[in-house]
Design a protein around this motif. Structure first.
Motif, mmCIF file in Angstrom:
data_model
loop_
_atom_site.group_PDB
_atom_site.id
_atom_site.type_symbol
_atom_site.label_atom_id
_atom_site.label_comp_id
_atom_site.label_asym_id
_atom_site.label_seq_id
_atom_site.Cartn_x
_atom_site.Cartn_y
_atom_site.Cartn_z
ATOM 1 N N TRP A 315 0.770 -1.339 -0.005
ATOM 2 C CA TRP A 315 0.071 -0.028 -0.010
ATOM 3 C C TRP A 315 0.733 1.457 -0.031
ATOM 4 O O TRP A 315 0.892 2.202 -0.853
ATOM 5 C CB TRP A 315 -0.979 0.016 1.175
ATOM 6 N N PHE A 320 -2.462 3.642 -5.310
ATOM 7 C CA PHE A 320 -3.305 3.032 -6.419
ATOM 8 C C PHE A 320 -2.404 2.608 -7.712
ATOM 9 O O PHE A 320 -3.086 2.335 -8.551
ATOM 10 C CB PHE A 320 -4.599 3.758 -6.712
ATOM 11 N N ASP A 345 -2.335 -4.758 -1.791
ATOM 12 C CA ASP A 345 -3.293 -3.768 -0.987
ATOM 13 C C ASP A 345 -4.535 -3.389 -2.148
ATOM 14 O O ASP A 345 -4.482 -4.077 -3.262
ATOM 15 C CB ASP A 345 -2.840 -2.901 -0.362
ATOM 16 N N ASP A 346 -4.992 -2.192 -1.957
ATOM 17 C CA ASP A 346 -6.043 -1.921 -2.600
ATOM 18 C C ASP A 346 -5.542 -1.483 -4.069
ATOM 19 O O ASP A 346 -4.405 -1.273 -4.453
ATOM 20 C CB ASP A 346 -6.475 -0.187 -2.155
ATOM 21 N N TRP A 390 -6.226 -7.552 -0.547
ATOM 22 C CA TRP A 390 -6.891 -6.553 0.229
ATOM 23 C C TRP A 390 -8.443 -6.645 -0.230
ATOM 24 O O TRP A 390 -8.689 -6.644 -1.578
ATOM 25 C CB TRP A 390 -6.360 -5.216 0.115
ATOM 26 N N ARG A 422 -14.633 9.192 1.751
ATOM 27 C CA ARG A 422 -13.843 8.580 0.680
ATOM 28 C C ARG A 422 -14.724 8.064 -0.389
ATOM 29 O O ARG A 422 -14.211 7.169 -0.943
ATOM 30 C CB ARG A 422 -13.233 7.555 1.349
ATOM 31 N N LYS A 455 -6.920 -9.241 3.733
ATOM 32 C CA LYS A 455 -7.182 -7.998 4.540
ATOM 33 C C LYS A 455 -8.432 -7.477 4.525
ATOM 34 O O LYS A 455 -8.609 -6.908 3.224
ATOM 35 C CB LYS A 455 -5.960 -7.170 4.290
ATOM 36 N N ASP A 457 -11.040 -4.737 5.040
ATOM 37 C CA ASP A 457 -11.148 -3.292 5.437
ATOM 38 C C ASP A 457 -12.382 -2.716 5.458
ATOM 39 O O ASP A 457 -13.402 -3.358 5.101
ATOM 40 C CB ASP A 457 -10.161 -2.461 4.251
ATOM 41 N N ASN A 459 -13.716 1.366 5.462
ATOM 42 C CA ASN A 459 -13.137 2.642 5.459
ATOM 43 C C ASN A 459 -14.001 3.806 5.814
ATOM 44 O O ASN A 459 -13.614 4.991 5.502
ATOM 45 C CB ASN A 459 -12.399 2.810 4.024
ATOM 46 N N CYS A 503 -9.107 -4.778 9.490
ATOM 47 C CA CYS A 503 -8.828 -3.416 9.235
ATOM 48 C C CYS A 503 -9.803 -2.595 9.176
ATOM 49 O O CYS A 503 -10.906 -2.788 8.838
ATOM 50 C CB CYS A 503 -7.710 -3.553 7.963
ATOM 51 N N GLY A 505 -9.623 1.396 8.114
ATOM 52 C CA GLY A 505 -8.626 2.564 8.047
ATOM 53 C C GLY A 505 -7.547 2.503 9.167
ATOM 54 O O GLY A 505 -7.351 3.639 10.235
ATOM 55 N N GLY A 506 -6.928 1.414 9.275
ATOM 56 C CA GLY A 506 -6.030 1.101 10.405
ATOM 57 C C GLY A 506 -6.648 0.435 11.691
ATOM 58 O O GLY A 506 -7.657 -0.677 11.273
ATOM 59 N N TRP A 522 -5.113 -4.945 11.886
ATOM 60 C CA TRP A 522 -4.181 -3.686 11.418
ATOM 61 C C TRP A 522 -4.145 -2.751 12.483
ATOM 62 O O TRP A 522 -5.459 -2.119 12.491
ATOM 63 C CB TRP A 522 -4.582 -3.383 9.954
ATOM 64 N N ASP A 525 -3.120 2.982 10.680
ATOM 65 C CA ASP A 525 -2.448 3.425 9.354
ATOM 66 C C ASP A 525 -1.251 4.331 9.825
ATOM 67 O O ASP A 525 -0.530 4.755 8.889
ATOM 68 C CB ASP A 525 -3.302 4.254 8.680
ATOM 69 N N TRP A 551 4.063 -2.384 10.530
ATOM 70 C CA TRP A 551 5.199 -2.479 9.129
ATOM 71 C C TRP A 551 6.176 -1.590 9.409
ATOM 72 O O TRP A 551 5.936 -0.388 10.260
ATOM 73 C CB TRP A 551 4.540 -2.104 8.354
HETATM 74 C C1 GLA Z 1 -7.067 1.695 4.798
HETATM 75 C C2 GLA Z 1 -6.081 0.908 5.408
HETATM 76 C C3 GLA Z 1 -4.686 0.879 4.435
HETATM 77 C C4 GLA Z 1 -4.970 0.694 3.270
HETATM 78 C C5 GLA Z 1 -5.946 1.748 2.349
HETATM 79 C C6 GLA Z 1 -6.464 1.210 1.223
HETATM 80 O O1 GLA Z 1 -6.800 3.019 4.856
HETATM 81 O O2 GLA Z 1 -5.959 1.033 6.602
HETATM 82 O O3 GLA Z 1 -3.739 0.042 4.990
HETATM 83 O O4 GLA Z 1 -5.301 -0.653 2.777
HETATM 84 O O5 GLA Z 1 -7.288 1.173 3.372
HETATM 85 O O6 GLA Z 1 -7.389 2.039 0.540
#
Ligand code: GLA
Length: 703
Positions: A315, A320, A345-346, A390, A422, A455, A457, A459, A503, A505-506, A522, A525, A551
């Motif tokens: 990430w 992206f 990841d994303d 992800w 978002r 993972k 998420d 968000n 996860c 957003g963290g 997770w 962030d 990380w």
């Molecule tokens: C969240 C997660 C990040 C990452 C982004 C991707 O913020 O916490 O680790 O995966 O989304 O969009």
């Protein structure tokens, strides 16, 4: 162990070092007796025989003494249960009987009550396992009437109430934060009145973790009585702690943030609350944490006896800008470093080239992965690593095929704006058709490529929790979470080799509920290694290192404060949990990659102790000086130490280690140096740290 006394109306639950006791009066009031060191049934009977409070017209004889205070009658403190049916609010119950289940393993006590007017059955559950001191409590509410009878509306249905005795002082510890600053520990004096923490966001939230600890103001890391409680729920929640007029404390907690209505129970329907667990210790905050960790590893986190692999996540390196070629380059560098799990990841799916589109369309982006994820997954496997992806299944971008096909599948109020955060909206997982769709998409994804890790998420928070057409839309607050749990359970059963990370957003969805269905979380962030120490200090009050992903990323740090720090400091910070690497490895120098390889190898040597050992917090990350943690497992111990800033050339104090045998000697497995246990415990271990942002790892083994 559960013992019964008082002519069958008194119960004592006992674990390793503590007991919890309660009894029923002849008016069927269920009163709390004791939560503290182990006692005998006769002690509990003596407590039950003590006179109650004086009979004063403006004081409740029950407030602060009941196991599950209901609304109505001679009570003025906050009720755990508030219901209404047919225009009548409140509850009057009669005792129907008690049962002890599962003797031998984890004994469970069930106490059944019944409100004949509302046809409401109320069962209070208690479980205290023999291997620890955590008391698990939850409640089942059932409409026991027949078809055609009025439904019962649960305005509030907490899991449990905890009663603490009258003391001169009470101090509250809790965890608070915000995005990128989660789980920071706060300690505050309780004053008369209520302190309420919770989430009205639909997920556990970055802002408060569902955990509290109460002590008389004298507890330290190493000693003193601490009562603590934690709620196993991943949606909106509330814990209310009230210091009453006589110095006693009542803490109630459960699902939902307010009392505006949670569920409507029709005849035959029932609701089981999540567990609200409690723990008493006289070994201070450190012993409390170790007991919580041991309980989670033994009874909550699936497969917790297996170590978690070192992961790489792309990430922060790519955001992206995902391409198969770039992922392959990162994967080769990660494998060379000793990474064991590579996670894309994303940005790998749908039209997801930014956060404006694609969420909801869980098929590989055809430009980025023309042959799907399998070729990359195969290469990652050939490099000797596991492969992970992800996902964010509970969300859609309005710019997605899913939303264009099903605009009614998101939470929304008719005629109102659909609030975006978002650029995304929340799917209504309370709907069976939404869950069926997600099951099909995720099952297909996990069946279509060799995926070892997901993972998961989340968000954004709830903002428009409407459900047009449903008879009781408010239930989506609870049923979204039950839908999430159901999906995770089903996916785990169908794909038992896949590990899941929670996860949001963290650290926006970390709690004992989601940890029962995921392998790790997770944490934040915020990957700045210094900020992380405070976040990890709070996290570890309740949760074990075995689930705390961390990380090593680039310096200057790209996510938060642009702090510059050495690879050494970044690695030692992230080694306090489940180590991961998340930097742009294509920009690391040969020397940095070689150094990182050594750190990963060292982590693998200390991992069994960090992930499965007992945690001792030697010095908290307060002020700008030295902080340290220690893990002990059998003959081995690991110390991680960090120095934020040295002043005036002052040497740092030695770290007095815990949990060692003073009569033994300990060898440093990296340097060969031999230490005496008594010296390590009383004088301490010299770290040699100096300057700014220095750090070190010590790995000792008893000779
Ligand atoms: C969240 C997660 C990040 C990452 C982004 C991707 O913020 O916490 O680790 O995966 O989304 O969009």
């Amino acid at each position: 162990m559960i013992e019964i006394g008082g002519s069958g109306r008194l119960w004592v639950l006992s674990g390793q070092r503590s007991s919890y006791a309660l009894h029923l009066t002849d008016r069927d009031e269920l009163l709390h007796l004791h939560w503290g060191p182990r006692i005998a049934v006769e002690d509990a009977e003596a407590l039950a025989a003590e006179p109650g409070p004086p009979d004063w017209p403006f004081e409740s004889p029950l407030d602060g003494r009941e196991e599950y205070p209901v609304e109505g009658g001679p009570r003025f403190a906050r009720p755990a249960l508030s219901v209404h049916a047919g225009g009548v609010r409140g509850t009057e119950w009669r005792f129907d009987g008690g049962t002890v289940l599962d003797p031998g393993t984890g004994e469970e006590l069930r106490l059944r009550f019944h409100d004949p007017l509302h046809h409401l059955g109320i069962t209070l559950h208690y479980r205290m396992r023999d291997d620890g001191d955590v008391v698990e409590r939850w409640t089942t509410l059932a409409h026991t009437g027949t078809a055609g009878q009025e439904p019962v509306e649960l305005l509030r249905a907490d899991s449990a109430a905890w009663s603490l005795p009258a003391r001169d002082r009470w101090r509250l510890s809790h965890l608070h934060g915000r995005w990128a600053a989660e789980s920071r520990l706060a300690r505050t004096e309780l004053t008369p009145g209520e302190k309420v923490i919770g989430s009205r966001r639909g997920h556990t939230s970055h802002h408060h973790l569902p955990w509290i600890a109460l002590d008389g103001g004298e507890a330290t890391e190493e000693s003193g009585e601490v009562h603590s409680c934690a709620l196993a729920w991943s949606g909106a929640w509330r814990i209310a702690v009230q210091l009453l007029g006589d110095g006693a404390v009542q803490a109630v907690g459960g699902v939902g943030h307010d009392d505006a209505g949670q569920l409507l129970l029709a005849p035959g329907e029932s609701f089981t609350t999540p567990v609200f667990a409690g723990l008493w210790t006289d070994g201070g905050f450190g012993a409390a944490s170790r007991a919580w960790h041991a309980w989670q590893l033994a009874h909550v986190v699936p497969g917790a006896d297996r170590s978690r692999p070192v992961l790489y996540n792309s990430w922060e390196a790519t955001e992206f800008e995902v391409s198969e070629e770039r992922q392959r380059s990162l994967a080769r560098l990660a494998a060379d470093m000793g990474v064991e799990l590579f996670v894309v990841d994303d940005g790998w799916f749908g039209a997801r080239t930014s956060d404006r589109a694609g969420l909801g369309d869980w098929t590989p982006n055809p430009d980025r992965f023309p042959h799907g994820l399998k070729p990359l997954a195969d290469e990652v496997h050939a490099l000797g690593m596991q492969f992970g992806v992800w996902v964010e299944p509970e969300m859609v971008n309005p710019d997605s095929d899913l939303y264009r096909a099903h605009p009614d599948w998101v939470q929304h109020h008719p005629g109102r704006a659909r609030t975006e955060f978002r650029n995304q909206l929340v799917l209504n997982l309370a709907r069976p058709d939404v869950r069926a769709h997600l099951w099909e998409r995720l099952d297909t994804l996990l069946s279509g490529a060799p995926i070892d890790y997901v993972k998961w998420d989340f968000n954004r928070s709830f903002a428009d929790p409407g459900w047009p057409g449903d008879r009781y839309p408010r239930r989506l607050w609870i049923d979204h979470v039950r839908g999430l749990y159901e999906l995770l359970e089903r996916l785990r059963a169908a794909h038992p080799g896949v590990a899941f990370e929670s996860c949001s957003g963290g650290g926006g969805r970390i709690d004992l509920g989601v940890l029962g269905l995921t392998d790790q979380v997770w944490t934040s962030d915020n990957t700045d290694p210094l900020d992380r120490l405070a976040i990890q200090h709070g996290f570890g009050q309740l949760h074990p290192a075995r689930v705390m992903a961390a990380w090593v990323t680039d310096s200057p740090n790209v996510m938060g404060n642009a702090r510059v720090s050495s690879l050494r400091f970044r690695f030692v910070s992230a080694m306090a949990g489940v180590l991961g690497v998340g930097g742009d490895l294509t920009r690391w120098s040969e020397a940095e990659l070689a150094e990182a390889r050594d750190w990963v190898a060292l982590y693998k040597r200390v991992r069994p102790v960090v992930q499965h050992g007992e945690l001792y917090r030697l010095r908290p990350p307060e002020g700008d000086g030295l902080s340290a943690v220690q893990y002990v497992r059998g003959a081995e111990t690991v110390v991680l130490a960090w120095l934020q800033a040295q002043h005036h050339g002052r040497a740092q104090p030695p770290l007095r280690l815990r949990g060692l045998d003073p009569a033994a000697t300990y060898r440093d497995l990296e340097t060969g140096e031999v230490h005496r246990g008594a010296v390590l415990a009383h004088r301490g271990l010299r770290t040699g740290l100096s300057g700014d942002l220095d750090a070190a790892v010590f790995h000792l083994r008893r000779n």
